[in-house]
Design a protein around this motif. Structure first.
Motif, PDB file in Angstrom:
ATOM      1  N   VAL A 107       0.866  -1.178   0.000  1.00 44.98           N
ATOM      2  CA  VAL A 107       0.000   0.000   0.000  1.00 44.98           C
ATOM      3  C   VAL A 107       0.900   1.225   0.000  1.00 44.98           C
ATOM      4  O   VAL A 107       1.815   1.324   0.829  1.00 44.98           O
ATOM      5  N   LEU A 108       0.647   2.155  -0.918  1.00 48.32           N
ATOM      6  CA  LEU A 108       1.410   3.404  -0.956  1.00 48.32           C
ATOM      7  C   LEU A 108       0.474   4.550  -0.628  1.00 48.32           C
ATOM      8  O   LEU A 108      -0.500   4.799  -1.347  1.00 48.32           O
ATOM      9  N   ASP A 109       0.777   5.246   0.455  1.00 46.21           N
ATOM     10  CA  ASP A 109      -0.045   6.362   0.908  1.00 46.21           C
ATOM     11  C   ASP A 109       0.831   7.598   1.048  1.00 46.21           C
ATOM     12  O   ASP A 109       2.043   7.500   1.242  1.00 46.21           O
ATOM     13  N   ALA A 110       0.220   8.764   0.948  1.00 45.89           N
ATOM     14  CA  ALA A 110       0.840  10.048   1.306  1.00 45.89           C
ATOM     15  C   ALA A 110       2.247  10.180   0.721  1.00 45.89           C
ATOM     16  O   ALA A 110       2.418  10.247  -0.502  1.00 45.89           O
ATOM     17  N   GLY A 111       3.275  10.212   1.590  1.00 45.10           N
ATOM     18  CA  GLY A 111       4.627  10.468   1.122  1.00 45.10           C
ATOM     19  C   GLY A 111       5.154   9.448   0.142  1.00 45.10           C
ATOM     20  O   GLY A 111       6.026   9.765  -0.687  1.00 45.10           O
ATOM     21  N   ALA A 112       4.640   8.216   0.177  1.00 49.77           N
ATOM     22  CA  ALA A 112       5.111   7.198  -0.769  1.00 49.77           C
ATOM     23  C   ALA A 112       4.650   7.486  -2.189  1.00 49.77           C
ATOM     24  O   ALA A 112       5.283   7.019  -3.147  1.00 49.77           O
ATOM     25  N   LEU A 113       3.564   8.240  -2.344  1.00 50.87           N
ATOM     26  CA  LEU A 113       3.056   8.515  -3.687  1.00 50.87           C
ATOM     27  C   LEU A 113       4.025   9.369  -4.497  1.00 50.87           C
ATOM     28  O   LEU A 113       4.037   9.303  -5.731  1.00 50.87           O
ATOM     29  N   SER A 114       4.841  10.160  -3.811  1.00 50.88           N
ATOM     30  CA  SER A 114       5.785  11.019  -4.534  1.00 50.88           C
ATOM     31  C   SER A 114       6.870  10.207  -5.229  1.00 50.88           C
ATOM     32  O   SER A 114       7.556  10.710  -6.121  1.00 50.88           O
ATOM     33  N   LEU A 115       7.030   8.939  -4.853  1.00 49.62           N
ATOM     34  CA  LEU A 115       8.031   8.098  -5.502  1.00 49.62           C
ATOM     35  C   LEU A 115       7.662   7.766  -6.943  1.00 49.62           C
ATOM     36  O   LEU A 115       8.513   7.349  -7.730  1.00 49.62           O
ATOM     37  N   LEU A 116       6.398   7.955  -7.288  1.00 52.63           N
ATOM     38  CA  LEU A 116       5.917   7.412  -8.552  1.00 52.63           C
ATOM     39  C   LEU A 116       6.300   8.252  -9.761  1.00 52.63           C
ATOM     40  O   LEU A 116       5.941   7.903 -10.890  1.00 52.63           O
ATOM     41  N   THR A 117       7.008   9.339  -9.544  1.00 48.87           N
ATOM     42  CA  THR A 117       7.607  10.055 -10.674  1.00 48.87           C
ATOM     43  C   THR A 117       9.066   9.650 -10.886  1.00 48.87           C
ATOM     44  O   THR A 117       9.710  10.102 -11.818  1.00 48.87           O
ATOM     45  N   ASP A 118       9.559   8.772 -10.002  1.00 45.52           N
ATOM     46  CA  ASP A 118      10.927   8.250 -10.126  1.00 45.52           C
ATOM     47  C   ASP A 118      10.946   7.170 -11.209  1.00 45.52           C
ATOM     48  O   ASP A 118      10.060   6.325 -11.281  1.00 45.52           O
ATOM     49  N   ASP A 119      11.950   7.176 -12.027  1.00 43.15           N
ATOM     50  CA  ASP A 119      12.045   6.202 -13.121  1.00 43.15           C
ATOM     51  C   ASP A 119      12.033   4.763 -12.629  1.00 43.15           C
ATOM     52  O   ASP A 119      11.623   3.849 -13.362  1.00 43.15           O
ATOM     53  N   ALA A 120      12.459   4.540 -11.382  1.00 40.43           N
ATOM     54  CA  ALA A 120      12.505   3.176 -10.855  1.00 40.43           C
ATOM     55  C   ALA A 120      11.116   2.628 -10.549  1.00 40.43           C
ATOM     56  O   ALA A 120      10.953   1.419 -10.384  1.00 40.43           O
ATOM     57  N   PHE A 121      10.118   3.514 -10.455  1.00 37.75           N
ATOM     58  CA  PHE A 121       8.789   3.074 -10.027  1.00 37.75           C
ATOM     59  C   PHE A 121       7.698   3.537 -10.992  1.00 37.75           C
ATOM     60  O   PHE A 121       6.595   3.896 -10.591  1.00 37.75           O
ATOM     61  N   THR A 122       8.005   3.523 -12.278  1.00 40.52           N
ATOM     62  CA  THR A 122       7.021   4.009 -13.245  1.00 40.52           C
ATOM     63  C   THR A 122       6.103   2.908 -13.762  1.00 40.52           C
ATOM     64  O   THR A 122       5.062   3.192 -14.346  1.00 40.52           O
ATOM     65  N   ASP A 123       6.476   1.645 -13.556  1.00 41.82           N
ATOM     66  CA  ASP A 123       5.666   0.539 -14.074  1.00 41.82           C
ATOM     67  C   ASP A 123       5.442  -0.448 -12.940  1.00 41.82           C
ATOM     68  O   ASP A 123       6.265  -1.323 -12.682  1.00 41.82           O
ATOM     69  N   LEU A 124       4.313  -0.307 -12.257  1.00 43.73           N
ATOM     70  CA  LEU A 124       4.032  -1.094 -11.059  1.00 43.73           C
ATOM     71  C   LEU A 124       3.052  -2.215 -11.371  1.00 43.73           C
ATOM     72  O   LEU A 124       2.253  -2.125 -12.293  1.00 43.73           O
ATOM     73  N   PRO A 125       3.058  -3.276 -10.571  1.00 47.19           N
ATOM     74  CA  PRO A 125       2.033  -4.309 -10.718  1.00 47.19           C
ATOM     75  C   PRO A 125       0.737  -3.883 -10.017  1.00 47.19           C
ATOM     76  O   PRO A 125       0.737  -2.985  -9.166  1.00 47.19           O
ATOM     77  N   ALA A 126      -0.361  -4.550 -10.367  1.00 48.76           N
ATOM     78  CA  ALA A 126      -1.652  -4.228  -9.754  1.00 48.76           C
ATOM     79  C   ALA A 126      -1.705  -4.607  -8.284  1.00 48.76           C
ATOM     80  O   ALA A 126      -2.634  -4.191  -7.566  1.00 48.76           O
ATOM     81  N   THR A 127      -0.716  -5.382  -7.799  1.00 48.87           N
ATOM     82  CA  THR A 127      -0.660  -5.733  -6.386  1.00 48.87           C
ATOM     83  C   THR A 127      -0.132  -4.592  -5.523  1.00 48.87           C
ATOM     84  O   THR A 127      -0.099  -4.713  -4.305  1.00 48.87           O
ATOM     85  N   VAL A 128       0.289  -3.507  -6.144  1.00 51.27           N
ATOM     86  CA  VAL A 128       0.607  -2.267  -5.424  1.00 51.27           C
ATOM     87  C   VAL A 128      -0.645  -1.396  -5.460  1.00 51.27           C
ATOM     88  O   VAL A 128      -1.185  -1.114  -6.527  1.00 51.27           O
ATOM     89  N   VAL A 129      -1.121  -0.988  -4.283  1.00 51.07           N
ATOM     90  CA  VAL A 129      -2.353  -0.213  -4.182  1.00 51.07           C
ATOM     91  C   VAL A 129      -2.019   1.199  -3.714  1.00 51.07           C
ATOM     92  O   VAL A 129      -1.428   1.381  -2.642  1.00 51.07           O
TER      93      VAL A 129
END
Length: 531
Positions: free
Chosen positions: A343-365
């Motif tokens: 589960v990614l909430d609040a501060g973790a959501l800012s990671l999603l502009t990082d190239d390492a986390f641009t393609d996530l599986p559906a098991t990440v909510v």
């Protein structure tokens, strides 16, 4: 589970029975008349002698209302039909007149005569447009609906508004509100719910939803619904229950990387939410202050690294706190490497502009509110404002899921859950009192714990190249239902028919009420003593 299908799906399902001569309209009209009578009874009014106004447009919805009006007239209602389109359903119109319904042709007229009729009626039956309508209402219907909505809001004795299929003016397939709408107390929808009756913001204008079986069940069962709403029975089927052979590791271990020196309460609240759901263990990884608070409040929490079956990340973490943000990023990387859900909430959501986390599986909510979702979409190249998200939550939640690959739980009065494909989920289980600081942290813990209960299964599917086959979205919707139910219990608004506005609550009250919420949905296993 409540299923909703698009207008196109409904039209396709209607074609075979209509071609075979099945009386779909007769079934719909009879049920509609019964629902009007039920609404009168709930207000303490007799059916005989009550005044009912039919707001009739063109098409089959108008026909449903006219035939229903004939039934009501024969039961002693004084029924008036305001025809606001030139081509009202001819057979319905003939039946209404034969039963003694007073017919008033008002198409193209100013709202004055319509409002004069409306003020005399205790029930308004809204059948102005059908499910095929797209975009905002156009004049003269827009003018009429605006006038009626204003009259209803200003009336000391609000009339009962019963909508046929959908409240006129809502986005039938997407839940938007593109123009004026006449809010309903009850919506009687035929064959299946429509997505706009479940999805925000239109869902808040539908009142009580009644789905009438007119004979489309078999045809629609073969279609994937566009939107769904979980019920208590669905949550009971999903929620992991311990068996005699279970131990803490088989019941699920959740890793928490939440809270910070600046926001230690988020750690405590996410732990509180997780612990009360029935999982086997919570591991907390964090700095000194939140760790100390958790040890003092919840000695059950293990504050050391080790194996976990799901992660809950980011609540109470400021992305500008480099050390803590890096810990969140490392935990997300570990989750992705191990194939366990997160589960990614609040501060973790800012990671999603990082190239390492641009393609996530559906098991990440992801669990954003509207503002956070707008920021996420803008950061991924889709310029979006909070107002944009509020106007079309379902569309933007789905867009975020498609862009990231993750499952998205968009928090709000109606919580929307979207995976990159499959149906949307829309849960309207909460109370407005839930809009309080820390409530989202509790939800993070509840959802993380539920994912941990399925962690080994989801990790095994990930190892085989799968993404849970829609299970993460169903689990997210289940967590939203339990979280919302706990808030209602804490606010004194459960059972649902308990009168009164409820009382203020804190996020900690919500966490404390989770066991009580689960008692309202869970069933004993088959064969249990007393079953």
């Amino acid at each position: 589970m409540i299923h909703a299908h698009t207008a196109a799906q409904v039209r396709a399902a209607e074609e075979p029975p209509l071609a075979a001569g099945e009386p779909l309209m007769a079934r719909a009209a009879y049920a509609l008349a019964g629902q009007v009578a039920a609404a009168l009874g709930e207000r303490g009014h007799r059916v005989s002698g009550s005044v009912v106004l039919l707001l009739v447009g063109a098409g089959n919805n108008g026909g449903d209302a006219l035939f229903a009006g004939a039934h009501l007239a024969r039961r002693g209602c004084r029924v008036h039909a305001a025809l606001l389109a030139a081509d009202a359903h001819p057979d319905g119109l003939a039946a209404a007149r034969a039963a003694g319904v007073s017919v008033h042709r008002l198409d193209g007229a100013e709202p004055g005569p319509l409002l004069a009729l409306a003020r005399r009626a205790g029930v308004w039956v809204d059948a102005l447009v059908g499910v095929g309508t797209r975009g905002p209402l156009r004049d003269p219907l827009a003018q009429a609906v605006t006038a009626l909505a204003g009259e209803r809001a200003a009336s000391p004795d609000e009339p009962i508004v019963v909508a046929v299929d959908v409240p006129s003016g809502i986005g039938v397939d997407d839940g938007t509100v593109p123009g004026p709408v006449l809010p309903a107390d009850r919506t009687v929808t035929m064959g299946t719910a429509k997505p706009g009756l479940l999805l925000p913001p239109a869902a808040g204008l539908a009142g009580r939803l009644v789905v009438v079986d007119v004979g489309l069940g078999a045809a629609l069962a073969a279609e994937q619904p566009a939107a769904c709403r979980l019920t208590d029975a669905d949550v009971a089927d999903l929620w992991p229950l311990p068996g005699p052979a279970d131990h803490k590791y088989t019941r699920g271990v959740l890793g928490l990387v939440t809270g910070s020196q600046a926001y230690p309460g988020a750690a405590v609240l996410s732990a509180a939410g997780a612990l009360r759901t029935g999982l086997g263990m919570v591991r907390y990884l964090g700095p000194e202050t939140p760790t100390g608070l958790i040890r003092s409040r919840y000695p059950e929490v293990v504050t050391a690294a080790g194996r976990v079956q799901a992660w809950a990340l980011g609540s109470g973490v400021d992305p500008d706190q480099a050390v803590r943000a890096e810990q969140v990023a490392e935990s997300l990387s570990a989750a992705l490497a191990d194939g366990v859900p997160a589960v990614l909430d609040a501060g973790a959501l800012s990671l999603l502009t990082d190239d390492a986390f641009t393609d996530l599986p559906a098991t990440v909510v992801l669990t954003p509110h509207a503002g956070e979702l707008a920021t996420l979409l803008t950061g991924r190249g889709e310029q979006t404002s909070r107002d944009d998200v509020d106007a079309a939550p379902a569309r933007h939640a789905r867009l975020a899921a498609e862009i990231t690959g993750a499952t998205v739980l968009l928090k709000g009065a109606v919580t929307v859950v979207a995976a990159p494909d499959g149906p949307l989920y829309a849960q309207a289980d909460a109370t407005p009192w839930l809009a309080t600081a820390g409530a989202g942290d509790v939800l993070t813990g509840v959802l993380g714990a539920l994912l941990a209960g399925y962690g080994d299964q989801l990790a095994a599917e990930a190892a085989d190249g799968g993404d849970g086959d829609g299970l993460p979205a169903r689990l997210a919707a289940a967590a939203a239902l339990v979280h919302g139910r706990a808030a209602r219990i804490a606010a004194g608004q459960w059972p649902a028919d308990r009168p009164g506005p409820g009382t203020p609550i804190l996020a900690g009250d919500v966490a404390a009420a989770i066991p009580a919420a689960l008692r309202t949905v869970l069933r004993p296993p088959a064969g249990a003593v007393g079953d």
